[in-house]
Design a protein around this motif. Sequence first.
Motif, PDB file in Angstrom:
ATOM      1  N   LEU A  47      -2.599   4.162   7.372  1.00  0.00           N
ATOM      2  CA  LEU A  47      -1.695   4.333   6.235  1.00  0.00           C
ATOM      3  C   LEU A  47      -1.680   5.789   5.770  1.00  0.00           C
ATOM      4  CD1 LEU A  47      -2.540   1.103   4.205  1.00  0.00           C
ATOM      5  CD2 LEU A  47      -0.400   1.593   5.411  1.00  0.00           C
ATOM      6  N   ARG A  48      -2.832   6.431   5.832  1.00  0.00           N
ATOM      7  CA  ARG A  48      -2.885   7.856   5.465  1.00  0.00           C
ATOM      8  C   ARG A  48      -2.053   8.696   6.431  1.00  0.00           C
ATOM      9  NH1 ARG A  48      -5.264  11.920   7.556  1.00  0.00           N
ATOM     10  NH2 ARG A  48      -6.616  10.646   8.906  1.00  0.00           N
ATOM     11  N   ALA A  84       0.819  -1.219   0.000  1.00  0.00           N
ATOM     12  CA  ALA A  84       0.000   0.000   0.000  1.00  0.00           C
ATOM     13  C   ALA A  84       0.851   1.268   0.000  1.00  0.00           C
ATOM     14  CB  ALA A  84      -0.920   0.000   1.217  1.00  0.00           C
ATOM     15  N   HIS A 125      -8.560  -0.316  10.967  1.00  0.00           N
ATOM     16  CA  HIS A 125      -8.340   1.092  10.616  1.00  0.00           C
ATOM     17  C   HIS A 125      -7.149   1.248   9.660  1.00  0.00           C
ATOM     18  CE1 HIS A 125     -11.188   2.601  13.663  1.00  0.00           C
ATOM     19  NE2 HIS A 125     -10.730   1.635  14.441  1.00  0.00           N
ATOM     20  N   LYS A 126      -6.976   0.269   8.792  1.00  0.00           N
ATOM     21  CA  LYS A 126      -5.791   0.264   7.934  1.00  0.00           C
ATOM     22  C   LYS A 126      -5.690   1.514   7.065  1.00  0.00           C
ATOM     23  CE  LYS A 126      -5.561  -4.787   7.682  1.00  0.00           C
ATOM     24  NZ  LYS A 126      -5.721  -5.975   6.810  1.00  0.00           N
ATOM     25  N   THR A 127      -6.793   1.874   6.424  1.00  0.00           N
ATOM     26  CA  THR A 127      -6.757   3.013   5.502  1.00  0.00           C
ATOM     27  C   THR A 127      -6.355   4.298   6.211  1.00  0.00           C
ATOM     28  OG1 THR A 127      -8.463   2.006   4.107  1.00  0.00           O
ATOM     29  CG2 THR A 127      -8.090   4.371   3.863  1.00  0.00           C
ATOM     30  N   GLU A 128      -6.948   4.545   7.373  1.00  0.00           N
ATOM     31  CA  GLU A 128      -6.658   5.768   8.114  1.00  0.00           C
ATOM     32  C   GLU A 128      -5.214   5.784   8.617  1.00  0.00           C
ATOM     33  OE1 GLU A 128      -8.494   8.443  11.796  1.00  0.00           O
ATOM     34  OE2 GLU A 128      -9.403   6.519  11.254  1.00  0.00           O
TER      35      GLU A 128
END
Length: 250
Positions: A237-238, A41, A232-235
């Motif tokens: 990584l952001r 990612a 909460h992977k997306t948050e």
Amino acid sequence: MNIEANLWIRRFHPSKEDAVRLVCFPHAGGSASYYFPVSQALSPVAEVLAVQYPGRQDRFAEPCVDDVHELARQIFENLRPWTDRPLGLFGHSMGATVGYEVARLLEEHGTTPVHLFVSSGRAPSRRRDERVHRMSDDELIAEMRRLGGTDSSVLGDEDLLRMVLGAVRNDYKAVETYLHRPGPRLECPITALVGDDDPTTTVEDAEPWRSHTNSAFDLKIFSGGHFYLNSHKTEILRIISEYLAAAEGR
């Protein structure tokens, strides 16, 4: 040293030559492969290096290291060839403590990380008297189930589960016998991340990380338990991407 053949450091997705590197440290019983999706990612913005502790997966035959300071020292020595680019560090649970000690060694030898991310890890000053590493196998398995994070295929396979218990027990011993040694504060920024329902690392345990840096500190609280990050992977990584980009001045 052939850095690509180094058993300690795994690079799943080589990135562009000037990309910042993010070194990822696994949790107790964890392995480098846990960070494969993170590497994939983040590959457009960072080159992820995942640490493989001895005593698991393709290093199963090697003896585990049951002392955090010694483990950090060995990682630091194997990480040196990768310090030709800016380095960020991310550690989850046990990996937070190991990452912190590696950061101290890096700074002691003239390399200041661009950022240290500590996830589900108590601040070094927040020690508790815990003895999970002395539990019976059945009690240790129950603790693994309680915290989550262990692949259900492992928990459902008795033979496989018994194979990984040695590494899990070793890592709990390393964390539970860890003593913070006095020394200078870090010069790199620290971001602590924690779940609001974590039974082992409370928000109050994570907040004192601010006392371990002379630079900026931030505390991020998420819903969930010890492995809150799986939801909460997306948050996350952001957040990592934004901090690394800011460190590079992008």
